[in-house]
Design a protein around this motif. Sequence first.
Motif, mmCIF file in Angstrom:
data_model
loop_
_atom_site.group_PDB
_atom_site.id
_atom_site.type_symbol
_atom_site.label_atom_id
_atom_site.label_comp_id
_atom_site.label_asym_id
_atom_site.label_seq_id
_atom_site.Cartn_x
_atom_site.Cartn_y
_atom_site.Cartn_z
ATOM 1 N N GLU A 259 0.825 -1.198 0.000
ATOM 2 C CA GLU A 259 0.000 0.000 0.000
ATOM 3 C C GLU A 259 0.869 1.262 0.000
ATOM 4 N N LEU A 260 0.417 2.232 -0.785
ATOM 5 C CA LEU A 260 1.116 3.507 -0.879
ATOM 6 C C LEU A 260 0.640 4.451 0.216
ATOM 7 N N LEU A 261 1.472 5.441 0.514
ATOM 8 C CA LEU A 261 1.137 6.483 1.476
ATOM 9 C C LEU A 261 1.840 7.760 1.054
ATOM 10 N N LEU A 262 1.391 8.863 1.611
ATOM 11 C CA LEU A 262 2.058 10.148 1.437
ATOM 12 C C LEU A 262 2.835 10.418 2.717
ATOM 13 N N ASP A 263 4.118 10.660 2.582
ATOM 14 C CA ASP A 263 5.027 10.888 3.708
ATOM 15 C C ASP A 263 5.501 12.334 3.636
ATOM 16 N N ILE A 264 4.930 13.202 4.483
ATOM 17 C CA ILE A 264 5.342 14.604 4.501
ATOM 18 C C ILE A 264 6.522 14.702 5.447
ATOM 19 N N VAL B 14 -13.421 11.432 -2.792
ATOM 20 C CA VAL B 14 -12.619 10.312 -3.323
ATOM 21 C C VAL B 14 -12.436 9.209 -2.271
ATOM 22 N N GLY B 15 -13.233 9.248 -1.204
ATOM 23 C CA GLY B 15 -13.188 8.216 -0.180
ATOM 24 C C GLY B 15 -12.459 8.651 1.079
ATOM 25 N N LYS B 16 -12.297 7.694 1.983
ATOM 26 C CA LYS B 16 -11.708 7.966 3.297
ATOM 27 C C LYS B 16 -10.191 7.925 3.244
ATOM 28 N N PHE B 17 -9.588 8.753 4.130
ATOM 29 C CA PHE B 17 -8.148 8.747 4.337
ATOM 30 C C PHE B 17 -7.867 9.232 5.756
ATOM 31 N N ILE C 287 -2.597 8.232 4.935
ATOM 32 C CA ILE C 287 -2.744 6.807 4.644
ATOM 33 C C ILE C 287 -4.187 6.492 4.271
ATOM 34 N N ALA C 288 -4.315 5.503 3.390
ATOM 35 C CA ALA C 288 -5.646 5.070 2.960
ATOM 36 C C ALA C 288 -5.501 3.672 2.383
ATOM 37 N N ASP C 289 -5.172 2.720 3.243
ATOM 38 C CA ASP C 289 -4.912 1.357 2.784
ATOM 39 C C ASP C 289 -6.060 0.788 1.969
ATOM 40 N N ALA C 290 -7.302 1.070 2.387
ATOM 41 C CA ALA C 290 -8.466 0.525 1.685
ATOM 42 C C ALA C 290 -8.967 1.458 0.585
ATOM 43 N N GLN D 195 -6.745 3.167 -2.050
ATOM 44 C CA GLN D 195 -5.537 3.564 -2.779
ATOM 45 C C GLN D 195 -5.852 4.502 -3.947
ATOM 46 N N GLU D 196 -6.994 4.311 -4.610
ATOM 47 C CA GLU D 196 -7.365 5.209 -5.714
ATOM 48 C C GLU D 196 -7.556 6.640 -5.220
#
Length: 111
Positions: free
Chosen positions: A14-19, A63-66, A79-82, A84-85
């Motif tokens: 799973e991808l994530l954004l790392d600030i 665009v969904g939950k995060f 993060i938004a493991d479920a 990703q889109e």
Amino acid sequence: MYQYHFRPGYQAEELLLDIFIGAENETFISDFLSAIQEIKPKMIDILDLWMNDEVLMTYDSEVGKFTISKDIWGFAFIIADANQEGLVKINSILEKAELFEKVEVDFKNYK
């Protein structure tokens, strides 16, 4: 300016954004939410993990939950493991945002 990586989690698919630069700023959350306002984020939960010195803020959006994970050491992760889109869409918005700069990384470094 905030700098971030769009990368996989350590030993994860799973991808994530790392600030990694700027998340310590008091205005980070409001700047981030302002940058992604086109997807209409709305906070639905907040969890203060005082024993980890971390706060988890969960949002719903068009665009969904995060979730934003922010700690006292100046790091933040989106993060938004479920979803990703949705995370891909957030990344594409940040790539055009004035206050955010994406720094490319080699995904092999996170295996």
